[in-house]
Design a protein around this motif. Structure first.
Motif, PDB file in Angstrom:
ATOM      1  N   HIS A 129       0.836  -1.212   0.000  1.00  0.00           N
ATOM      2  CA  HIS A 129       0.000   0.000   0.000  1.00  0.00           C
ATOM      3  C   HIS A 129       0.865   1.254   0.000  1.00  0.00           C
ATOM      4  O   HIS A 129       0.561   2.233  -0.687  1.00  0.00           O
TER       5      HIS A 129
ATOM      6  N   HIS B 279       2.256   1.823  -3.474  1.00  0.00           N
ATOM      7  CA  HIS B 279       1.287   2.404  -4.408  1.00  0.00           C
ATOM      8  C   HIS B 279       1.222   3.916  -4.237  1.00  0.00           C
ATOM      9  O   HIS B 279       1.233   4.672  -5.213  1.00  0.00           O
TER      10      HIS B 279
ATOM     11  N   CYS C 163       2.506   6.977  -6.955  1.00  0.00           N
ATOM     12  CA  CYS C 163       1.725   8.167  -7.330  1.00  0.00           C
ATOM     13  C   CYS C 163       2.559   9.430  -7.113  1.00  0.00           C
ATOM     14  O   CYS C 163       2.503  10.370  -7.928  1.00  0.00           O
TER      15      CYS C 163
ATOM     16  N   LEU D 138       1.948   1.953 -12.651  1.00  0.00           N
ATOM     17  CA  LEU D 138       0.829   2.224 -11.748  1.00  0.00           C
ATOM     18  C   LEU D 138      -0.429   1.508 -12.236  1.00  0.00           C
ATOM     19  O   LEU D 138      -1.136   0.863 -11.439  1.00  0.00           O
ATOM     20  N   ILE D 139      -0.704   1.614 -13.535  1.00  0.00           N
ATOM     21  CA  ILE D 139      -1.877   0.935 -14.106  1.00  0.00           C
ATOM     22  C   ILE D 139      -1.761  -0.571 -13.931  1.00  0.00           C
ATOM     23  O   ILE D 139      -2.729  -1.252 -13.563  1.00  0.00           O
TER      24      ILE D 139
ATOM     25  N   SER E 293      -0.145  -2.235 -11.632  1.00  0.00           N
ATOM     26  CA  SER E 293      -0.335  -2.617 -10.225  1.00  0.00           C
ATOM     27  C   SER E 293      -1.809  -2.623  -9.846  1.00  0.00           C
ATOM     28  O   SER E 293      -2.261  -3.457  -9.054  1.00  0.00           O
ATOM     29  N   GLU E 294      -2.572  -1.686 -10.417  1.00  0.00           N
ATOM     30  CA  GLU E 294      -3.995  -1.604 -10.103  1.00  0.00           C
ATOM     31  C   GLU E 294      -4.798  -2.661 -10.861  1.00  0.00           C
ATOM     32  O   GLU E 294      -5.735  -3.255 -10.311  1.00  0.00           O
ATOM     33  N   GLU E 295      -4.438  -2.905 -12.134  1.00  0.00           N
ATOM     34  CA  GLU E 295      -5.128  -3.935 -12.915  1.00  0.00           C
ATOM     35  C   GLU E 295      -4.884  -5.328 -12.336  1.00  0.00           C
ATOM     36  O   GLU E 295      -5.741  -6.210 -12.432  1.00  0.00           O
TER      37      GLU E 295
ATOM     38  N   ALA F  10      -4.511  -6.013  -9.173  1.00  0.00           N
ATOM     39  CA  ALA F  10      -4.883  -6.042  -7.761  1.00  0.00           C
ATOM     40  C   ALA F  10      -5.812  -7.220  -7.462  1.00  0.00           C
ATOM     41  O   ALA F  10      -6.550  -7.688  -8.333  1.00  0.00           O
TER      42      ALA F  10
ATOM     43  N   PRO G 246      -2.846  -4.024  -4.327  1.00  0.00           N
ATOM     44  CA  PRO G 246      -2.249  -3.897  -5.664  1.00  0.00           C
ATOM     45  C   PRO G 246      -1.202  -4.988  -5.907  1.00  0.00           C
ATOM     46  O   PRO G 246      -0.633  -5.548  -4.959  1.00  0.00           O
TER      47      PRO G 246
END
Length: 230
Positions: free
Chosen positions: A38, A41, A45, A91-92, A94-96, A98, A108
């Protein structure tokens, strides 16, 4: 500001204590809670925001110096863009990637985050170097606000103006470039980014051990070579 604070006469109520005298439990807090993921992430950002700001400074400097179309400048600007878009892609990813952890929280994918932790400490000093190389002596010879309020103002307005920007605005821009890349604050920021998540070996090892796909990639090669894959 990172600071060392010593509390030598403090009463901490026991009902506010979560961990006391249990090193193993303290280690588990970091490894099992997803703290570093966390945190990673949020830090990614921050990396992106910082690099967007740096790119804006570099682009404005190039415009004020009328160097935007020079091949050497384009190469430097493109280098910054590549790093920025790489971080945005991580970043994308890590979120995709998750997934829910055992506590029901969305966690993530750590691999892109750990990758950014390896990349950014290496590229940030280079971004500051690009500011220095692009700005040259303009970053060093910076009049003060007081100078613009004195008798030298007409000469400053004449000789320090940039391409499409007046002398005061150009001076403010290059003062910012100085603070960001070359001042005591800028030097501290560069050191801060180099060691934010620890020594290089710590950051590299974290990614290496989190990368659980190594066996899969080796098996692809073994299968290509006709070897038996278990």
């Amino acid at each position: 500001m990172d600071t060392l604070v010593i509390f030598d006469r403090v009463l901490v109520p026991w009902d506010r204590v979560f961990i006391h005298g249990d090193d193993r439990l303290s280690m588990r807090l970091f490894s099992e809670s997803g703290f570093h993921v966390h945190c990673g992430h949020q830090v990614l950002c921050r990396y992106i925001s910082k690099l967007e700001f740096t790119l804006g400074v570099i682009l404005y400097m190039a415009e004020a110096l009328d160097k935007s179309t020079l091949p050497a400048t384009i190469e430097k600007v493109t280098e910054v863009i590549v790093h920025l878009e790489t971080l945005k892609s991580l970043l994308i990813a890590s979120e995709e990637g998750a997934s829910l952890d055992r506590f029901g929280s969305m966690l993530p994918d750590r691999k892109p985050l750990w990758t950014s932790n390896v990349i950014f400490p290496k590229i940030y000093p280079r971004m500051m170097e690009i500011i220095q190389l692009l700005g040259g002596s303009n970053i060093i010879m910076i009049p003060s606000k007081r100078d613009f309020g004195g008798p030298s103002r007409p000469d400053l307005d004449k000789y320090l103006r940039g391409s499409g920007v007046n002398a005061a605005s150009k001076t403010a821009l290059f003062r910012l470039a100085w603070e960001l890349s070359s001042s005591g604050f800028g030097g501290r920021q560069t050191l801060y980014e180099r060691f934010f998540f620890g020594d290089t070996s710590v950051v590299v090892n974290r990614l290496h051990h989190a990368y659980t796909d190594k066996e899969m990639y080796m098996n692809k090669v073994k299968a290509f070579l006709g070897e038996q894959v278990e």
